[in-house]
Design a protein around this motif. Sequence first.
Motif, PDB file in Angstrom:
ATOM      1  N   TYR A 284       0.822  -1.212   0.000  1.00 36.51           N
ATOM      2  CA  TYR A 284       0.000   0.000   0.000  1.00 36.51           C
ATOM      3  C   TYR A 284       0.859   1.267   0.000  1.00 36.51           C
ATOM      4  N   LEU A 285       2.008   1.208   0.627  1.00 35.93           N
ATOM      5  CA  LEU A 285       2.954   2.323   0.569  1.00 35.93           C
ATOM      6  C   LEU A 285       3.360   2.577  -0.879  1.00 35.93           C
ATOM      7  N   GLN A 286       3.689   1.514  -1.590  1.00 37.14           N
ATOM      8  CA  GLN A 286       4.094   1.647  -2.995  1.00 37.14           C
ATOM      9  C   GLN A 286       2.965   2.204  -3.854  1.00 37.14           C
ATOM     10  N   MET A 287       1.746   1.703  -3.649  1.00 42.26           N
ATOM     11  CA  MET A 287       0.616   2.195  -4.447  1.00 42.26           C
ATOM     12  C   MET A 287       0.351   3.669  -4.179  1.00 42.26           C
ATOM     13  N   ALA A 288       0.391   4.069  -2.914  1.00 41.00           N
ATOM     14  CA  ALA A 288       0.144   5.473  -2.570  1.00 41.00           C
ATOM     15  C   ALA A 288       1.240   6.359  -3.149  1.00 41.00           C
ATOM     16  N   GLU A 289       2.500   5.913  -3.070  1.00 34.03           N
ATOM     17  CA  GLU A 289       3.599   6.692  -3.637  1.00 34.03           C
ATOM     18  C   GLU A 289       3.465   6.806  -5.152  1.00 34.03           C
ATOM     19  N   GLU A 290       3.103   5.712  -5.818  1.00 33.98           N
ATOM     20  CA  GLU A 290       2.927   5.766  -7.275  1.00 33.98           C
ATOM     21  C   GLU A 290       1.835   6.762  -7.647  1.00 33.98           C
ATOM     22  N   ASN A 291       0.715   6.715  -6.932  1.00 34.56           N
ATOM     23  CA  ASN A 291      -0.380   7.648  -7.218  1.00 34.56           C
ATOM     24  C   ASN A 291       0.042   9.092  -6.959  1.00 34.56           C
ATOM     25  N   LEU A 292       0.604   9.342  -5.781  1.00 36.99           N
ATOM     26  CA  LEU A 292       0.942  10.708  -5.396  1.00 36.99           C
ATOM     27  C   LEU A 292       2.045  11.285  -6.271  1.00 36.99           C
ATOM     28  N   PHE A 293       3.148  10.574  -6.415  1.00 36.50           N
ATOM     29  CA  PHE A 293       4.266  11.111  -7.188  1.00 36.50           C
ATOM     30  C   PHE A 293       3.946  11.138  -8.679  1.00 36.50           C
ATOM     31  N   GLY A 294       3.104  10.210  -9.129  1.00 40.01           N
ATOM     32  CA  GLY A 294       2.651  10.242 -10.525  1.00 40.01           C
ATOM     33  C   GLY A 294       1.834  11.486 -10.804  1.00 40.01           C
ATOM     34  N   GLU A 295       0.989  11.861  -9.842  1.00 42.22           N
ATOM     35  CA  GLU A 295       0.197  13.074 -10.004  1.00 42.22           C
ATOM     36  C   GLU A 295       1.065  14.317  -9.910  1.00 42.22           C
ATOM     37  N   MET A 296       1.943  14.365  -8.916  1.00 42.91           N
ATOM     38  CA  MET A 296       2.795  15.544  -8.724  1.00 42.91           C
ATOM     39  C   MET A 296       3.721  15.770  -9.919  1.00 42.91           C
ATOM     40  N   ALA A 297       4.071  14.705 -10.611  1.00 43.42           N
ATOM     41  CA  ALA A 297       4.980  14.803 -11.755  1.00 43.42           C
ATOM     42  C   ALA A 297       4.402  15.669 -12.874  1.00 43.42           C
ATOM     43  N   ILE A 298       3.091  15.656 -13.038  1.00 39.16           N
ATOM     44  CA  ILE A 298       2.464  16.397 -14.148  1.00 39.16           C
ATOM     45  C   ILE A 298       2.692  17.905 -14.002  1.00 39.16           C
ATOM     46  N   PRO A 299       2.263  18.545 -12.910  1.00 35.56           N
ATOM     47  CA  PRO A 299       2.488  19.997 -12.815  1.00 35.56           C
ATOM     48  C   PRO A 299       3.971  20.360 -12.650  1.00 35.56           C
ATOM     49  N   LEU A 300       4.771  19.439 -12.101  1.00 32.61           N
ATOM     50  CA  LEU A 300       6.203  19.720 -11.947  1.00 32.61           C
ATOM     51  C   LEU A 300       6.971  19.465 -13.244  1.00 32.61           C
ATOM     52  N   GLU A 301       6.264  18.919 -14.247  1.00 32.91           N
ATOM     53  CA  GLU A 301       6.841  18.625 -15.563  1.00 32.91           C
ATOM     54  C   GLU A 301       8.071  17.727 -15.440  1.00 32.91           C
ATOM     55  N   MET A 302       7.873  16.614 -14.734  1.00 32.66           N
ATOM     56  CA  MET A 302       8.931  15.632 -14.493  1.00 32.66           C
ATOM     57  C   MET A 302       8.362  14.235 -14.698  1.00 32.66           C
ATOM     58  N   SER A 303       9.262  13.255 -14.725  1.00 28.86           N
ATOM     59  CA  SER A 303       8.797  11.876 -14.689  1.00 28.86           C
ATOM     60  C   SER A 303       8.390  11.574 -13.245  1.00 28.86           C
ATOM     61  N   ARG A 304       7.692  10.482 -13.056  1.00 30.30           N
ATOM     62  CA  ARG A 304       7.276  10.089 -11.707  1.00 30.30           C
ATOM     63  C   ARG A 304       8.502   9.887 -10.816  1.00 30.30           C
ATOM     64  N   GLY A 305       9.521   9.235 -11.318  1.00 29.95           N
ATOM     65  CA  GLY A 305      10.748   9.007 -10.555  1.00 29.95           C
ATOM     66  C   GLY A 305      11.460  10.303 -10.209  1.00 29.95           C
ATOM     67  N   GLU A 306      11.502  11.231 -11.173  1.00 23.16           N
ATOM     68  CA  GLU A 306      12.134  12.530 -10.911  1.00 23.16           C
ATOM     69  C   GLU A 306      11.359  13.315  -9.854  1.00 23.16           C
ATOM     70  N   ALA A 307      10.031  13.234  -9.911  1.00 22.07           N
ATOM     71  CA  ALA A 307       9.204  13.937  -8.918  1.00 22.07           C
ATOM     72  C   ALA A 307       9.452  13.362  -7.531  1.00 22.07           C
ATOM     73  N   GLU A 308       9.543  12.056  -7.425  1.00 23.44           N
ATOM     74  CA  GLU A 308       9.811  11.425  -6.127  1.00 23.44           C
ATOM     75  C   GLU A 308      11.175  11.857  -5.591  1.00 23.44           C
ATOM     76  N   ALA A 309      12.194  11.848  -6.447  1.00 24.84           N
ATOM     77  CA  ALA A 309      13.550  12.247  -6.027  1.00 24.84           C
ATOM     78  C   ALA A 309      13.584  13.727  -5.628  1.00 24.84           C
ATOM     79  N   TYR A 310      12.892  14.565  -6.388  1.00 22.87           N
ATOM     80  CA  TYR A 310      12.840  16.005  -6.103  1.00 22.87           C
ATOM     81  C   TYR A 310      12.203  16.257  -4.737  1.00 22.87           C
ATOM     82  N   ILE A 311      11.088  15.590  -4.477  1.00 25.28           N
ATOM     83  CA  ILE A 311      10.369  15.783  -3.219  1.00 25.28           C
ATOM     84  C   ILE A 311      11.194  15.237  -2.056  1.00 25.28           C
ATOM     85  N   ALA A 312      11.810  14.079  -2.231  1.00 22.68           N
ATOM     86  CA  ALA A 312      12.660  13.507  -1.180  1.00 22.68           C
ATOM     87  C   ALA A 312      13.820  14.449  -0.857  1.00 22.68           C
ATOM     88  N   ALA A 313      14.447  15.010  -1.884  1.00 23.69           N
ATOM     89  CA  ALA A 313      15.573  15.933  -1.679  1.00 23.69           C
ATOM     90  C   ALA A 313      15.115  17.191  -0.944  1.00 23.69           C
TER      91      ALA A 313
END
Length: 174
Positions: free
Chosen positions: A133-162
Amino acid sequence: MFEVGDYVVHGNSGVCRVDAIQTMDGIGADKKRVYYTLVPLYTSGSKLFVPTDSKKVVIRSVMTKKEVKELMDEWNEIETLRVENDKNREEVYKEALRSCDSRQWVRLIKTSYQRNQSRIEKGKKATTSDERYLQMAEENLFGEMAIPLEMSRGEAEAYIAAKFRKNEKETVPV
């Protein structure tokens, strides 16, 4: 109503692009009912046909860049999910995912992450359910955040973590 080309969040399918808005001409289809044709961004080869007036599944616009910033600013104040009974944990997690609410996804991420960390500190393994469930929530959240941040899902996750590592207000799962 959404327009062709809009990005939306749809139920458990996550981020989708509106590919078409049309009536259906299939057998048994109500020719007066209008449908969105949604293409999930992170699941190749699938399409969803969703009535524009559907009340069964949540469908909403993806967050704006401003809303992403607001969510990140609020992250540390967002409380974890309340799970009264471990037997109900999976149902609480499923409900948070189905809500299609980014704050609920943050709550699920924080809850699952903190629970996993606590178990590991006690010499136990993280549960498969919490990890899933952690993975599913992260995929949903970071996948969504990636769109307005104009990044891939992985890049959005790394950006937010940093960003959270830089702030270091508290240990934040990402």
